[in-house]
Design a protein around this motif. Structure first.
Motif, PDB file in Angstrom:
ATOM      1  N   UNK A 130       0.848  -1.244   0.057  1.00  0.00           N
ATOM      2  CA  UNK A 130      -0.063   0.123   0.039  1.00  0.00           C
ATOM      3  C   UNK A 130       0.984   1.216  -0.017  1.00  0.00           C
ATOM      4  N   UNK A 131       0.354   2.274  -0.747  1.00  0.00           N
ATOM      5  CA  UNK A 131       1.145   3.404  -0.783  1.00  0.00           C
ATOM      6  C   UNK A 131       1.536   4.149   0.549  1.00  0.00           C
ATOM      7  N   UNK A 132       0.652   4.286   1.312  1.00  0.00           N
ATOM      8  CA  UNK A 132       0.659   5.024   2.544  1.00  0.00           C
ATOM      9  C   UNK A 132       1.564   4.253   3.504  1.00  0.00           C
ATOM     10  N   UNK A 133       1.721   2.658   3.464  1.00  0.00           N
ATOM     11  CA  UNK A 133       2.965   2.032   4.251  1.00  0.00           C
ATOM     12  C   UNK A 133       4.032   2.383   3.701  1.00  0.00           C
ATOM     13  N   UNK A 134       4.305   2.452   2.427  1.00  0.00           N
ATOM     14  CA  UNK A 134       5.381   2.735   1.771  1.00  0.00           C
ATOM     15  C   UNK A 134       6.135   4.136   2.108  1.00  0.00           C
ATOM     16  N   UNK A 135       5.107   5.043   2.261  1.00  0.00           N
ATOM     17  CA  UNK A 135       5.689   6.210   2.444  1.00  0.00           C
ATOM     18  C   UNK A 135       5.996   6.545   3.996  1.00  0.00           C
ATOM     19  N   UNK A 136       5.280   5.795   4.881  1.00  0.00           N
ATOM     20  CA  UNK A 136       5.429   5.785   6.460  1.00  0.00           C
ATOM     21  C   UNK A 136       7.044   5.366   6.455  1.00  0.00           C
ATOM     22  N   UNK A 137       7.392   4.362   5.747  1.00  0.00           N
ATOM     23  CA  UNK A 137       8.538   3.650   5.948  1.00  0.00           C
ATOM     24  C   UNK A 137       9.778   4.506   5.566  1.00  0.00           C
ATOM     25  N   UNK A 138       9.480   5.259   4.312  1.00  0.00           N
ATOM     26  CA  UNK A 138      10.293   6.230   3.653  1.00  0.00           C
ATOM     27  C   UNK A 138      10.553   7.237   4.741  1.00  0.00           C
TER      28      UNK A 138
END
Length: 361
Positions: A130-138
């Motif tokens: 999910x895009x939100x999960x990727x952004x959170x880790x970034x």
């Protein structure tokens, strides 16, 4: 590693004096990463094909012509990361903390992309994480790198924003520099990711930008050149020239397999990690604004997506036939090699303009 092992022996064995030269080690990093990419390429691609198990990594919202690429494995960024990391560990001065900051972001963002690509390859899920999960880790990794930079760099460089064309000008962002640096790192990462949509489209502009920042890092880390060009001297930043050399070598090796028709796609593993590396290097060298010029192609691709989304939400109409920008030209009937080569030309011109800011002060 070679620098720490062999440079102390230079007084006894003159040949080892070469390892004290940044230019020599940068050349060594280029050739080592290129060699590793050539050697590791075939087994990595075979492994990716075995993992793919017939799954399609082509998104449903891409042009129809991409359907013929359905069998091509993604996650080729693994090859880039392997060649890049091993070359850096071999040739860079590992006592310089800036090398570790950039490597942390590169590998960390690569791990995020790996998770995304792994789902695409093995779970028959073309959307991945999910895009939100990727952004959170970034944001977590990028924030850690930004804090590391601020706490290990002396003022006024730690919180100052350098402005091109103006000598000695540093805008003090104070506490706001951390979120600004975070925005640069995450923004650059996702901008490269959006550009990675055609065979060879993203990797060449990345190499062009890496070559430019290798040159910038060399100048910024040298007091003589920094004073002559009236740019801000950052002690230890010159070692990032070796890092950029490794990106160039790994990128060239990857391009051998990514040239049309591609045998493997970079995937998020490569695009997120390489974009993050460029963003972090721009922060370390105090050339964040110059990155927006040198990486102007990535900026254009990102803006095209933003404009498309806002236009559709506000008016119900699309500005482009399809976003990102390279898909727009595909829809207009341009052939893929034509788009790729013309975008390479644009990236080269923008890189030259970005480098011109070093002297026009």
């Amino acid at each position: 590693m070679l620098y720490l092992l062999l440079s102390p022996l230079a007084d006894e064995f003159q040949a080892f004096n070469l390892f004290r030269y940044l230019t020599f080690r940068t050349g060594g990093a280029i050739m080592t990463a290129l060699f590793l990419a050539f050697v590791l390429g075939p087994p990595v691609i075979r492994w990716l094909r075995a993992k793919q198990r017939g799954a399609s990594n082509v998104r449903e919202d891409t042009p129809e012509g991409h359907l013929k690429k359905a069998g091509t494995p993604t996650m080729g960024g693994v090859l880039i990361l392997l060649a890049l990391s091993l070359s850096i560990l071999l040739w860079a001065d590992l006592s310089q903390h800036y090398v570790w900051v950039v490597l942390l972001v590169t590998v960390g963002f690569g791990a995020i992309g790996f998770g995304d690509d792994f789902l695409k390859l093995t779970k028959r899920n073309s959307k991945g994480l999910p895009g939100k999960l990727k952004l959170l880790f970034q944001f977590l990794i990028g924030g850690a790198a930004a804090l590391w930079f601020v706490t290990t760099t002396p003022e006024p460089l730690a919180s100052g924003l350098a402005v091109p064309f103006f000598k000695d000008l540093l805008i003090n962002l104070s506490w706001f520099f951390v979120p600004f640096a975070l925005l640069v790192i995450v923004g650059a990462s996702n901008a490269v990711n959006l550009t990675d949509g055609l065979d060879g489209l993203a990797i060449v502009p990345v190499m062009i930008a890496a070559g430019c920042f290798g040159f910038i890092a060399y100048l910024v880390g040298n007091t003589v050149y920094a004073n002559y060009l009236q740019i801000h001297y950052v002690a230890g930043a010159g070692e990032l020239a070796v890092f950029c050399g490794a990106i160039l070598g790994a990128g060239l090796g990857f391009l051998w397999y990514n040239a049309p028709p591609a045998m493997v796609f970079m995937g998020d593993t490569g695009s997120l990690s390489l974009g993050g590396a460029l963003g972090t290097m721009s922060v370390v060298t105090k050339h964040e604004i110059v990155l927006a010029i040198i990486g102007g192609l990535f900026v254009l691709e990102t803006i095209s997506v933003i404009v498309q989304v806002f236009s559709f939400k506000l008016t119900g109409k699309r500005v482009f036939a399809m976003a990102p920008l390279h898909h727009h030209f595909e829809k207009k009937g341009w052939h893929e090699p034509t788009i790729v080569i013309r975008f390479w030309i644009i990236a080269t011109v923008l890189a030259l303009i970005g480098l011109a800011t070093l002297k026009l002060r």
